[in-house]
Motif scaffolding. Structure first.
Motif, PDB file in Angstrom:
ATOM      1  N   SER A 269       0.861  -1.078   0.129  1.00 54.86           N
ATOM      2  CA  SER A 269       0.072   0.150  -0.010  1.00 54.86           C
ATOM      3  C   SER A 269       1.047   1.328   0.045  1.00 54.86           C
ATOM      4  CB  SER A 269      -0.955  -0.005   1.055  1.00 54.86           C
ATOM      5  OG  SER A 269      -0.321  -0.159   2.400  1.00 54.86           O
ATOM      6  N   LYS A 270       1.890   1.224   0.698  1.00 55.89           N
ATOM      7  CA  LYS A 270       2.750   2.437   0.990  1.00 55.89           C
ATOM      8  C   LYS A 270       3.686   2.487  -0.404  1.00 55.89           C
ATOM      9  CE  LYS A 270       4.522   6.119   2.824  1.00 55.89           C
ATOM     10  NZ  LYS A 270       5.855   5.953   3.536  1.00 55.89           N
ATOM     11  N   LEU A 271       4.106   1.446  -1.065  1.00 57.32           N
ATOM     12  CA  LEU A 271       4.728   1.632  -2.318  1.00 57.32           C
ATOM     13  C   LEU A 271       3.981   2.339  -3.370  1.00 57.32           C
ATOM     14  CD1 LEU A 271       7.203   0.407  -3.702  1.00 57.32           C
ATOM     15  CD2 LEU A 271       5.872  -1.535  -4.424  1.00 57.32           C
ATOM     16  N   LYS A 272       2.726   1.902  -3.515  1.00 59.66           N
ATOM     17  CA  LYS A 272       1.754   2.238  -4.659  1.00 59.66           C
ATOM     18  C   LYS A 272       1.503   3.819  -4.178  1.00 59.66           C
ATOM     19  CE  LYS A 272      -2.875   1.575  -6.561  1.00 59.66           C
ATOM     20  NZ  LYS A 272      -4.031   0.869  -6.380  1.00 59.66           N
ATOM     21  N   ALA A 273       0.977   3.992  -3.032  1.00 57.30           N
ATOM     22  CA  ALA A 273       0.855   5.534  -2.567  1.00 57.30           C
ATOM     23  C   ALA A 273       2.016   6.559  -2.864  1.00 57.30           C
ATOM     24  CB  ALA A 273       0.266   5.677  -1.058  1.00 57.30           C
ATOM     25  N   THR A 274       3.443   6.061  -2.504  1.00 60.82           N
ATOM     26  CA  THR A 274       4.445   6.794  -2.676  1.00 60.82           C
ATOM     27  C   THR A 274       4.752   7.137  -4.141  1.00 60.82           C
ATOM     28  OG1 THR A 274       5.267   6.003  -0.549  1.00 60.82           O
ATOM     29  CG2 THR A 274       6.911   7.051  -1.833  1.00 60.82           C
ATOM     30  N   ILE A 275       4.559   6.060  -4.864  1.00 60.67           N
ATOM     31  CA  ILE A 275       4.768   6.336  -6.324  1.00 60.67           C
ATOM     32  C   ILE A 275       3.918   7.290  -6.954  1.00 60.67           C
ATOM     33  CG2 ILE A 275       4.589   4.870  -8.706  1.00 60.67           C
ATOM     34  CD1 ILE A 275       6.114   2.570  -7.476  1.00 60.67           C
ATOM     35  N   GLU A 276       2.567   7.103  -6.734  1.00 62.20           N
ATOM     36  CA  GLU A 276       1.549   7.993  -7.028  1.00 62.20           C
ATOM     37  C   GLU A 276       1.754   9.671  -6.713  1.00 62.20           C
ATOM     38  OE1 GLU A 276      -2.078   6.542  -5.877  1.00 62.20           O
ATOM     39  OE2 GLU A 276      -2.077   4.657  -7.473  1.00 62.20           O
TER      40      GLU A 276
ATOM     41  N   LEU B 212       4.215 -12.274  -1.695  1.00 64.77           N
ATOM     42  CA  LEU B 212       4.527 -11.559  -3.180  1.00 64.77           C
ATOM     43  C   LEU B 212       3.280 -10.998  -4.127  1.00 64.77           C
ATOM     44  CD1 LEU B 212       7.945 -13.151  -4.269  1.00 64.77           C
ATOM     45  CD2 LEU B 212       7.532 -10.775  -3.645  1.00 64.77           C
ATOM     46  N   PRO B 213       2.312 -11.751  -4.142  1.00 65.13           N
ATOM     47  CA  PRO B 213       1.248 -11.436  -4.913  1.00 65.13           C
ATOM     48  C   PRO B 213       0.561 -10.114  -4.143  1.00 65.13           C
ATOM     49  CG  PRO B 213       1.183 -13.494  -4.658  1.00 65.13           C
ATOM     50  CD  PRO B 213       2.184 -13.388  -3.560  1.00 65.13           C
ATOM     51  N   GLN B 214       0.811  -9.845  -3.042  1.00 63.54           N
ATOM     52  CA  GLN B 214       0.177  -8.422  -2.771  1.00 63.54           C
ATOM     53  C   GLN B 214       0.718  -7.198  -3.445  1.00 63.54           C
ATOM     54  OE1 GLN B 214      -2.088  -8.479   0.005  1.00 63.54           O
ATOM     55  NE2 GLN B 214      -2.095 -10.913   0.409  1.00 63.54           N
ATOM     56  N   TYR B 215       1.706  -7.554  -4.143  1.00 64.80           N
ATOM     57  CA  TYR B 215       2.443  -6.516  -4.904  1.00 64.80           C
ATOM     58  C   TYR B 215       2.147  -6.103  -6.062  1.00 64.80           C
ATOM     59  CZ  TYR B 215       5.879  -5.855  -1.249  1.00 64.80           C
ATOM     60  OH  TYR B 215       6.599  -5.724   0.022  1.00 64.80           O
ATOM     61  N   LYS B 216       0.949  -7.042  -6.678  1.00 63.15           N
ATOM     62  CA  LYS B 216       0.620  -6.884  -8.131  1.00 63.15           C
ATOM     63  C   LYS B 216       0.018  -5.535  -8.437  1.00 63.15           C
ATOM     64  CE  LYS B 216      -2.744  -9.087 -11.304  1.00 63.15           C
ATOM     65  NZ  LYS B 216      -3.812  -9.943 -11.614  1.00 63.15           N
ATOM     66  N   GLU B 217       0.676  -4.990  -9.357  1.00 64.50           N
ATOM     67  CA  GLU B 217       0.184  -3.609 -10.044  1.00 64.50           C
ATOM     68  C   GLU B 217       0.498  -2.452  -9.155  1.00 64.50           C
ATOM     69  OE1 GLU B 217      -3.483  -4.060 -11.553  1.00 64.50           O
ATOM     70  OE2 GLU B 217      -3.066  -5.402 -13.071  1.00 64.50           O
ATOM     71  N   THR B 218       1.343  -2.643  -8.044  1.00 67.30           N
ATOM     72  CA  THR B 218       1.494  -1.570  -7.108  1.00 67.30           C
ATOM     73  C   THR B 218       2.377  -0.517  -7.849  1.00 67.30           C
ATOM     74  OG1 THR B 218       3.209  -2.808  -6.029  1.00 67.30           O
ATOM     75  CG2 THR B 218       1.201  -2.845  -5.191  1.00 67.30           C
ATOM     76  N   MET B 219       3.211  -0.843  -9.005  1.00 63.81           N
ATOM     77  CA  MET B 219       4.299  -0.043  -9.434  1.00 63.81           C
ATOM     78  C   MET B 219       3.807   0.659 -10.931  1.00 63.81           C
ATOM     79  SD  MET B 219       7.747  -1.647  -8.281  1.00 63.81           S
ATOM     80  CE  MET B 219       8.736  -0.098  -8.321  1.00 63.81           C
ATOM     81  N   ASN B 220       2.339   0.426 -11.155  1.00 64.24           N
ATOM     82  CA  ASN B 220       1.900   0.655 -12.301  1.00 64.24           C
ATOM     83  C   ASN B 220       2.352   2.221 -12.794  1.00 64.24           C
ATOM     84  OD1 ASN B 220       1.282  -1.970 -12.986  1.00 64.24           O
ATOM     85  ND2 ASN B 220      -1.200  -1.432 -13.095  1.00 64.24           N
ATOM     86  N   LYS B 221       2.154   2.925 -11.818  1.00 66.23           N
ATOM     87  CA  LYS B 221       2.246   4.679 -12.173  1.00 66.23           C
ATOM     88  C   LYS B 221       3.633   4.967 -12.540  1.00 66.23           C
ATOM     89  CE  LYS B 221      -2.227   5.818 -11.960  1.00 66.23           C
ATOM     90  NZ  LYS B 221      -2.819   6.530 -10.834  1.00 66.23           N
TER      91      LYS B 221
END
Length: 451
Positions: free
Chosen positions: A328-335, A363-372
């Protein structure tokens, strides 16, 4: 008062040792290994053990209190000797509560953002000349230590970590603090080595909310699904205050907030930080600080170490460092970084370093977290996986788990660094994210080599 620390070299432990030494207590400690910055800081205060190792013969009935760190094991020879002598053995959070049980306690918890919000509240209180004790999980500008305990401060601000208290006390740390004012940022599964199921993890936050003192307050993030379930079941004497992202604008790359016709320029940015700021505002309001005073003070807040920290900046590029490692933090920080500079190419680089992130089942929890991110790199060290006694993972498995065409995975830090050095950084930003250091990168030196 003589206090002895078993495993004094830990990040939290050595800070508490320095704080109690500064308070006037006699402090001793032991550890089988101590690294910088703990080592240098303990040495500066005369608290570094003369030799490393465990020395049960030094444990005697002249010691008033033993504080046991997580680095020690339950069969630690000093701990066994202390138990034989019936000495009082505290966990780190238990003793922190003991020091602050007569103060108004503010505890910031949640799976992400708690260090930042704790830092924000501390910054505002310091700017407004409030006297307070504190414990926070990162080095904050303007504060010499991560822990302070005093005789006379009426308020204590704690970052509420849900990890275990000690090797012989398997309760989450934040269950000890019994806050008068609590904040929860959200619930996103972490520490799966300790909380093996989602339900078990969520339960810890319910227990925390039940531990709030009578007539206390819970501030909570409105859009978190688990908190939406917890908040309605609070005791009737607890005040419930929900928050969302505060309204803002971006002007020439800088975030601004307008309140009562006055514009406030912020040094921080990103949707998650604007949520954090709004939560901190409500906490400060419960402490008697009005919005205008809060916004004036928070406008000079630059963030905590490794929380969207600017490592290097030029006219055409910026390199950021962040602690983000959970999905969740990975996705939010990238965005956040992409939205702040939409015209620049974003290269996002993260390290799988924690027990959870290196676990094949997680690991599957990371799916598409780096899309942005425009370009995304993921790094893991196979030796760290082996050291944590986890099943081996492969580059292909990690690539599949992230599930994005923009992701390239490395298991060799030299190859990763070479790839980054080969990039032309004109009109590009780099976001480095890890709870480690990518197997030995000196971030400041590396940043200077890149731009």
């Amino acid at each position: 008062m003589h206090i002895h620390f078993i495993a004094i070299g830990g990040a939290a432990m050595h800070n508490l040792a320095i704080a109690l030494h500064s308070k006037g207590y006699k402090v001793t400690g032991s550890d089988d290994e101590i690294f910088d910055p703990s080592k240098s800081r303990l040495q500066k205060h005369g608290l570094l053990p003369e030799e490393f190792g465990w020395f049960p013969d030094k444990i005697n009935d002249q010691i008033d209190v033993i504080i046991l760190g997580m680095h020690a094991r339950k069969d630690n020879p000093e701990l066994i000797r202390a138990q034989e002598l019936n000495l009082k053995v505290y966990s780190y959070p238990e003793y922190l509560y003991e020091q602050c049980k007569d103060k108004k306690r503010v505890v910031i918890g949640g799976s992400h953002g708690k260090t930042t919000i704790t830092s924000m509240v501390m910054h505002v209180l310091k700017t407004l000349d409030y006297k307070f004790d504190y414990m926070v999980g990162a080095q904050i500008e303007g504060f010499d230590t991560m822990v302070s305990v005093s005789h006379d401060a009426p308020i204590a601000i704690f970052e509420g970590d849900e990890y275990l208290s000690s090797p012989i006390d398997l309760r989450p740390k934040f269950h000890w603090y019994k806050p008068h004012i609590a904040l929860l940022t959200g619930v996103a599964w972490d520490h799966i080595n300790v909380f093996p199921t989602w339900d078990n993890y969520v339960e810890q936050f319910k227990i925390f909310s039940d531990s709030i003192e009578k007539n206390g307050t819970l501030v909570w993030y409105l859009l978190d699904e688990e908190l939406q379930k917890i908040a309605p079941s609070l005791r009737k004497d607890i005040k419930s205050l929900a928050y969302d992202e505060i309204e803002s604008n971006i002007e020439e790359g800088q975030t601004t907030i307008t309140f009562n016709g006055k514009k406030y320029y912020l040094s921080i940015f990103g949707g998650h930080n604007l949520q954090n700021l709004n939560g901190a505002r409500l906490v400060c309001a419960e402490l008697g600080i009005d919005d205008e005073a809060f916004l004036t003070a928070i406008s000079t807040f630059k963030g905590a170490a490794k929380r969207l920290q600017t490592l290097k900046q030029t006219v055409q590029s910026t390199i950021y460092l962040d602690f983000a490692h959970s999905p969740s933090k990975l996705k939010a920080t990238i965005e956040a970084v992409k939205n702040q500079n939409k015209e620049r190419t974003l290269v996002a680089c993260m390290e799988l370093h924690t027990f959870s992130s290196l676990n094949k089942d997680f690991l599957p929890q990371y799916k598409e977290t780096m899309n942005k991110a425009d370009i995304a790199f993921v790094y893991f060290n196979p030796q760290v996986v082996e050291h944590k006694k986890l099943p081996k993972i492969t580059i292909d498995e990690v690539t599949t788990a992230f599930g994005s065409k923009n992701v390239k995975v490395f298991d060799d830090t030299e190859l990763l660094q070479k790839e980054l050095k080969n990039i032309e950084w004109k009109n590009k930003n780099l976001l480095l994210m890890s709870s480690g250091n990518f197997s030995g990168i000196d971030f400041n030196i590396f940043s200077n080599e890149l731009i």
